[in-house]
Scaffold this motif. Structure first.
Motif, mmCIF file in Angstrom:
data_model
loop_
_atom_site.group_PDB
_atom_site.id
_atom_site.type_symbol
_atom_site.label_atom_id
_atom_site.label_comp_id
_atom_site.label_asym_id
_atom_site.label_seq_id
_atom_site.Cartn_x
_atom_site.Cartn_y
_atom_site.Cartn_z
ATOM 1 N N TYR A 8 6.853 2.728 6.394
ATOM 2 C CA TYR A 8 8.149 3.103 5.841
ATOM 3 C C TYR A 8 7.948 4.484 5.237
ATOM 4 O O TYR A 8 7.213 4.653 4.266
ATOM 5 C CB TYR A 8 8.613 2.087 4.793
ATOM 6 C CG TYR A 8 10.034 2.331 4.344
ATOM 7 C CD1 TYR A 8 11.100 1.906 5.131
ATOM 8 C CD2 TYR A 8 10.305 2.995 3.159
ATOM 9 C CE1 TYR A 8 12.409 2.139 4.744
ATOM 10 C CE2 TYR A 8 11.608 3.227 2.758
ATOM 11 C CZ TYR A 8 12.657 2.795 3.556
ATOM 12 O OH TYR A 8 13.957 3.031 3.168
ATOM 13 N N VAL A 9 8.565 5.482 5.840
ATOM 14 C CA VAL A 9 8.305 6.874 5.498
ATOM 15 C C VAL A 9 9.410 7.429 4.603
ATOM 16 O O VAL A 9 10.595 7.325 4.924
ATOM 17 C CB VAL A 9 8.175 7.731 6.774
ATOM 18 C CG1 VAL A 9 7.958 9.195 6.433
ATOM 19 C CG2 VAL A 9 7.032 7.210 7.646
ATOM 20 N N ARG A 15 -4.497 -0.532 -10.956
ATOM 21 C CA ARG A 15 -4.195 -1.894 -11.421
ATOM 22 C C ARG A 15 -2.870 -2.424 -10.881
ATOM 23 O O ARG A 15 -2.557 -3.595 -11.052
ATOM 24 C CB ARG A 15 -4.235 -1.967 -12.943
ATOM 25 C CG ARG A 15 -3.240 -1.099 -13.663
ATOM 26 C CD ARG A 15 -3.490 -1.118 -15.155
ATOM 27 N NE ARG A 15 -3.059 -2.374 -15.738
ATOM 28 C CZ ARG A 15 -2.295 -2.476 -16.801
ATOM 29 N NH1 ARG A 15 -1.898 -1.400 -17.429
ATOM 30 N NH2 ARG A 15 -1.932 -3.641 -17.252
ATOM 31 N N TYR A 16 -2.094 -1.566 -10.225
ATOM 32 C CA TYR A 16 -0.783 -1.985 -9.733
ATOM 33 C C TYR A 16 -0.667 -2.014 -8.209
ATOM 34 O O TYR A 16 0.046 -2.842 -7.646
ATOM 35 C CB TYR A 16 0.309 -1.041 -10.254
ATOM 36 C CG TYR A 16 0.389 -0.980 -11.752
ATOM 37 C CD1 TYR A 16 0.898 -2.043 -12.488
ATOM 38 C CD2 TYR A 16 -0.046 0.145 -12.444
ATOM 39 C CE1 TYR A 16 0.973 -1.985 -13.867
ATOM 40 C CE2 TYR A 16 0.027 0.212 -13.826
ATOM 41 C CZ TYR A 16 0.545 -0.857 -14.530
ATOM 42 O OH TYR A 16 0.606 -0.803 -15.892
ATOM 43 N N VAL A 17 -1.311 -1.064 -7.541
ATOM 44 C CA VAL A 17 -1.053 -0.879 -6.112
ATOM 45 C C VAL A 17 -2.266 -0.219 -5.456
ATOM 46 O O VAL A 17 -3.030 0.487 -6.121
ATOM 47 C CB VAL A 17 0.220 -0.013 -5.912
ATOM 48 C CG1 VAL A 17 0.014 1.418 -6.373
ATOM 49 C CG2 VAL A 17 0.732 -0.054 -4.488
ATOM 50 N N LYS A 18 -2.416 -0.469 -4.155
ATOM 51 C CA LYS A 18 -3.430 0.269 -3.399
ATOM 52 C C LYS A 18 -2.815 1.618 -3.044
ATOM 53 O O LYS A 18 -1.765 1.678 -2.408
ATOM 54 C CB LYS A 18 -3.818 -0.499 -2.140
ATOM 55 C CG LYS A 18 -4.862 0.238 -1.318
ATOM 56 C CD LYS A 18 -5.406 -0.599 -0.201
ATOM 57 C CE LYS A 18 -6.369 0.100 0.709
ATOM 58 N NZ LYS A 18 -7.023 1.294 0.303
ATOM 59 N N ASN A 65 3.609 -0.937 3.966
ATOM 60 C CA ASN A 65 2.995 0.393 4.034
ATOM 61 C C ASN A 65 4.060 1.451 3.785
ATOM 62 O O ASN A 65 4.836 1.767 4.680
ATOM 63 C CB ASN A 65 2.336 0.633 5.395
ATOM 64 C CG ASN A 65 1.174 -0.287 5.639
ATOM 65 O OD1 ASN A 65 0.293 -0.427 4.794
ATOM 66 N ND2 ASN A 65 1.164 -0.932 6.788
ATOM 67 N N VAL A 66 4.073 1.971 2.575
ATOM 68 C CA VAL A 66 5.046 2.999 2.200
ATOM 69 C C VAL A 66 4.318 4.332 2.160
ATOM 70 O O VAL A 66 3.270 4.457 1.519
ATOM 71 C CB VAL A 66 5.687 2.680 0.831
ATOM 72 C CG1 VAL A 66 6.617 3.797 0.400
ATOM 73 C CG2 VAL A 66 6.427 1.351 0.896
ATOM 74 N N LYS A 81 0.857 -1.178 0.000
ATOM 75 C CA LYS A 81 0.000 0.000 0.000
ATOM 76 C C LYS A 81 0.893 1.228 0.000
ATOM 77 O O LYS A 81 1.851 1.301 0.778
ATOM 78 C CB LYS A 81 -0.902 0.000 1.228
ATOM 79 C CG LYS A 81 -1.749 1.246 1.353
ATOM 80 C CD LYS A 81 -2.554 1.203 2.647
ATOM 81 C CE LYS A 81 -3.141 2.562 2.924
ATOM 82 N NZ LYS A 81 -3.596 2.701 4.287
ATOM 83 N N ILE A 82 0.595 2.166 -0.871
ATOM 84 C CA ILE A 82 1.322 3.435 -0.918
ATOM 85 C C ILE A 82 0.367 4.536 -0.501
ATOM 86 O O ILE A 82 -0.762 4.613 -0.994
ATOM 87 C CB ILE A 82 1.878 3.711 -2.328
ATOM 88 C CG1 ILE A 82 2.977 2.706 -2.673
ATOM 89 C CG2 ILE A 82 2.401 5.149 -2.420
ATOM 90 C CD1 ILE A 82 3.574 2.881 -4.059
ATOM 91 N N THR A 83 0.831 5.367 0.410
ATOM 92 C CA THR A 83 0.078 6.542 0.827
ATOM 93 C C THR A 83 0.883 7.772 0.461
ATOM 94 O O THR A 83 2.089 7.825 0.705
ATOM 95 C CB THR A 83 -0.178 6.529 2.353
ATOM 96 O OG1 THR A 83 -0.904 5.343 2.689
ATOM 97 C CG2 THR A 83 -0.965 7.751 2.794
ATOM 98 N N ILE A 84 0.207 8.725 -0.142
ATOM 99 C CA ILE A 84 0.821 10.029 -0.370
ATOM 100 C C ILE A 84 0.190 10.947 0.673
ATOM 101 O O ILE A 84 -1.004 11.226 0.630
ATOM 102 C CB ILE A 84 0.581 10.527 -1.806
ATOM 103 C CG1 ILE A 84 1.234 9.559 -2.788
ATOM 104 C CG2 ILE A 84 1.136 11.950 -1.960
ATOM 105 C CD1 ILE A 84 0.991 9.876 -4.247
#
Length: 159
Positions: A72-73, A29-32, A102-103, A2-5
């Motif tokens: 992971y920040v 289609r690639y990542v949450k 979790n990035v 999961k990527i969070t901006i």
């Protein structure tokens, strides 16, 4: 993975919102992917250095409300490490391989990020020595994440 901006401020311009929406749609289609906005602080004209530090600290406190211990920040900072698109893709691929599920990419407001946020970051990256508006940086980051997944999947994308 999961990527969070995690970013300071809202996007006011429609063309920027449209670009962000387009990359968000492409990335499904690639990542949450989540985008979390925290309110920016008003910066008075001709603010002193002390006032600017206080503003960054208040924005940093809002940022920390959305960061978990196991995230992971990655802070976007002008003095961060620069890389090309292929190495950026390799980094993203490695995050998944090494169990960083979790990035969180953090984009500061118009004054940048507080020292506490920069110190919490596991990594600092920079897309250029130039300064970009934080709204535009969100579009650039999303495009590079999209490009990274196209590279990882060995799918064509313009060079």
């Amino acid at each position: 993975m999961k990527i969070t901006i995690l970013c300071v401020g809202k996007i006011k311009e429609r063309f920027m919102r449209d670009a962000i929406s387009e990359y968000q749609k492409r990335l499904t289609r690639y990542v949450k992917l989540d985008i979390v906005e925290v309110p920016d602080e008003k910066t008075p004209d001709h603010a002193s250095e002390k006032e600017e530090v206080q503003i960054r600290q208040r924005e940093g406190e809002k940022i920390f409300r959305h960061i978990k211990n196991d995230d992971y920040v990655i802070a976007l900072a002008i003095d961060g490490k620069q890389c090309d698109s292929v190495s950026f893709a390799e980094k993203i691929e490695q995050y998944g391989i090494t169990g960083k599920s979790n990035v969180v990419y953090v984009i500061g407001g118009s004054l940048g990020l507080s020292e506490t946020v920069l110190n919490r970051a596991d990594e600092k990256i920079s897309f250029s020595k130039m300064t970009f508006p934080h709204q535009l940086m969100r579009v650039i980051l999303m495009e590079q994440i999209y490009r990274a997944y196209r590279i990882i999947k060995k799918e064509p994308y313009h060079k």
